[in-house]
Design an enzyme around this catalytic site. Structure first.
Site, short mmCIF file in Angstrom:
data_model
loop_
_atom_site.label_atom_id
_atom_site.label_comp_id
_atom_site.label_asym_id
_atom_site.label_seq_id
_atom_site.Cartn_x
_atom_site.Cartn_y
_atom_site.Cartn_z
N ARG A 50 -27.13 -48.63 6.31
CA ARG A 50 -25.97 -48.41 6.16
C ARG A 50 -25.53 -48.60 7.61
NH1 ARG A 50 -28.13 -45.52 2.09
NH2 ARG A 50 -29.92 -46.15 3.56
N THR A 51 -26.32 -48.10 8.37
CA THR A 51 -25.67 -47.99 10.19
C THR A 51 -25.68 -49.23 9.87
OG1 THR A 51 -27.29 -46.49 10.00
CG2 THR A 51 -25.81 -47.80 12.25
N LYS A 79 -42.12 -63.59 21.23
CA LYS A 79 -42.58 -64.66 22.05
C LYS A 79 -42.62 -63.75 23.15
CE LYS A 79 -39.27 -67.91 20.41
NZ LYS A 79 -38.40 -68.98 20.71
N ARG A 100 -30.24 -51.08 16.91
CA ARG A 100 -31.68 -49.36 16.57
C ARG A 100 -32.63 -50.63 17.34
NH1 ARG A 100 -31.64 -47.72 11.06
NH2 ARG A 100 -30.27 -46.41 11.65
N HIS A 128 -28.70 -39.74 17.45
CA HIS A 128 -27.92 -41.03 16.27
C HIS A 128 -27.14 -40.67 16.10
CE1 HIS A 128 -27.73 -44.02 12.91
NE2 HIS A 128 -28.86 -43.84 12.15
N1 CP Z 1 -28.50 -42.97 7.92
C1 CP Z 1 -28.55 -44.00 8.26
O1 CP Z 1 -29.01 -44.60 9.65
O2 CP Z 1 -29.63 -45.41 7.55
P1 CP Z 1 -30.59 -46.32 7.15
O3 CP Z 1 -31.41 -46.27 8.27
O4 CP Z 1 -29.76 -46.81 6.66
O5 CP Z 1 -28.89 -47.35 8.19
#
Ligand code: CP
Length: 302
Positions: A50-51, A79, A100, A128
């Site tokens: 999603r993100t 590496k 991320r 998040h």
């Molecule tokens: N909600 C969320 O962070 O989903 P993903 O891990 O799929 O990005």
């Protein structure tokens, strides 16, 4: 001066409200050419559906271009290149970085190294913030307000970064009540409870919630974060601890909504999906508009 979004507390309450306003505008009119000529680096050192995809959709709808990787195995990190050098390089190529990373604090470090804005798309069990902004947008859309919300947070409150950011954001609004439902090993970390204590905000901790679910305005379900457990046996003990099903929703408020940052494993039975109180798939769609709003705000595009 550049502006980053690393922790939800990097934004003020006024900025949360500005993001809500912009997100509503993007929901009405998602295709706006505000990022024309700009490049966004999307660096995912940890899996995401999603993100990453909602950011990429948001960037495409804004007319921008995307470089980056979804799998660090395809980058020179394999590496031995340091995060410092990766960020230094990428900040020469792009106009904004979305990152991320599995390590708590990695996003803050990246922001210190980078000359361009950094958006934290999740750092370990820490924060998040972009999820929280889409959660706020979802709460406001469904409840008509962000004040006086009785918010049930259910599941892995220890490792679930989304609940940490959401708690901090909701504590900026009027008269929230928090109900934390978690087994002893997955309780909300003390630092976040101290944050509520300092602000005089009420919270209650439970191991079960069937008796009190009728009080909830929002039931925020979370996945037990298997990847954060050092001992797989400990994960096995709690992995299916809460499973919300349709029967449990019978005596809930008419306007209660079920949120979940997703992915779900077993926490919500599929019979809930058709219930009008289920909102998690719409919540994920709200991520596109909210992420358009975050980029527009950080780059001062509107
Ligand atoms: N909600 C969320 O962070 O989903 P993903 O891990 O799929 O990005």
């Amino acid at each position: 001066m550049k502006k980053d979004l690393i922790s939800i507390t990097d934004f003020s309450k006024e900025e949360y409200l500005r993001i809500m306003e912009l997100a509503a505008d993007f929901e009405q009119n998602p295709n706006q050419n505000l990022l024309k000529g700009k490049v966004v680096a999307s660096l995912f050192f940890e899996p995401s559906t999603r993100t990453r995809l909602s950011f990429e959709t948001a960037i495409s709808r804004l007319g921008g271009r995307i470089v980056g990787f979804a799998d660090p195995g395809s980058s020179s990190a394999t590496k031995g290149e340091t995060l410092h050098d990766t960020i230094k390089m990428v900040s020469n190529y792009a106009d904004v970085i979305v990152m991320r990373h599995p390590l708590e604090g990695a996003a803050r470090y990246a922001a210190e190294v980078s000359d361009i804005p950094v958006i934290n798309a999740g750092d370990g069990a820490n924060q998040h913030p972009t999820q929280t902004l889409l959660d706020l947008y979802s709460i406001q859309k469904t409840q008509g307000t962000l004040d006086n919300i009785n918010l049930f947070m259910v599941g892995d409150l220890k490792y679930g970064r989304t609940v940490h950011s959401l708690l901090q954001a909701m504590s900026e609004f009027e008269n929230p009540i928090f109900n934390f439902i978690a087994p002893p090993v997955l309780q909300m970390p003390r630092a976040y409870k101290h944050h509520l204590d300092d602000k005089g905000i009420r919270y209650f901790e439970h191991e079960e919630f069937t008796d009190i679910i009728s009080e909830a305005d929002i039931i925020y379900m979370t996945r037990v974060q298997k990847e954060r457990f050092s001992d797989p046996i400990e994960y096995e003990k709690v992995k299916n601890i809460y499973i919300l099903n349709n029967a449990m929703l019978e005596n809930t408020k008419p306007n209660v909504r079920i949120l979940h940052p997703l992915p779900r494993v077993n926490e919500i039975a599929t019979d809930v999906d058709a219930n009008p109180k289920a909102y998690y798939f719409e919540q994920a769609l709200n991520g596109v508009y909210t992420r358009e709003a975050i980029i527009a705000h950080l780059l001062n595009l509107k």
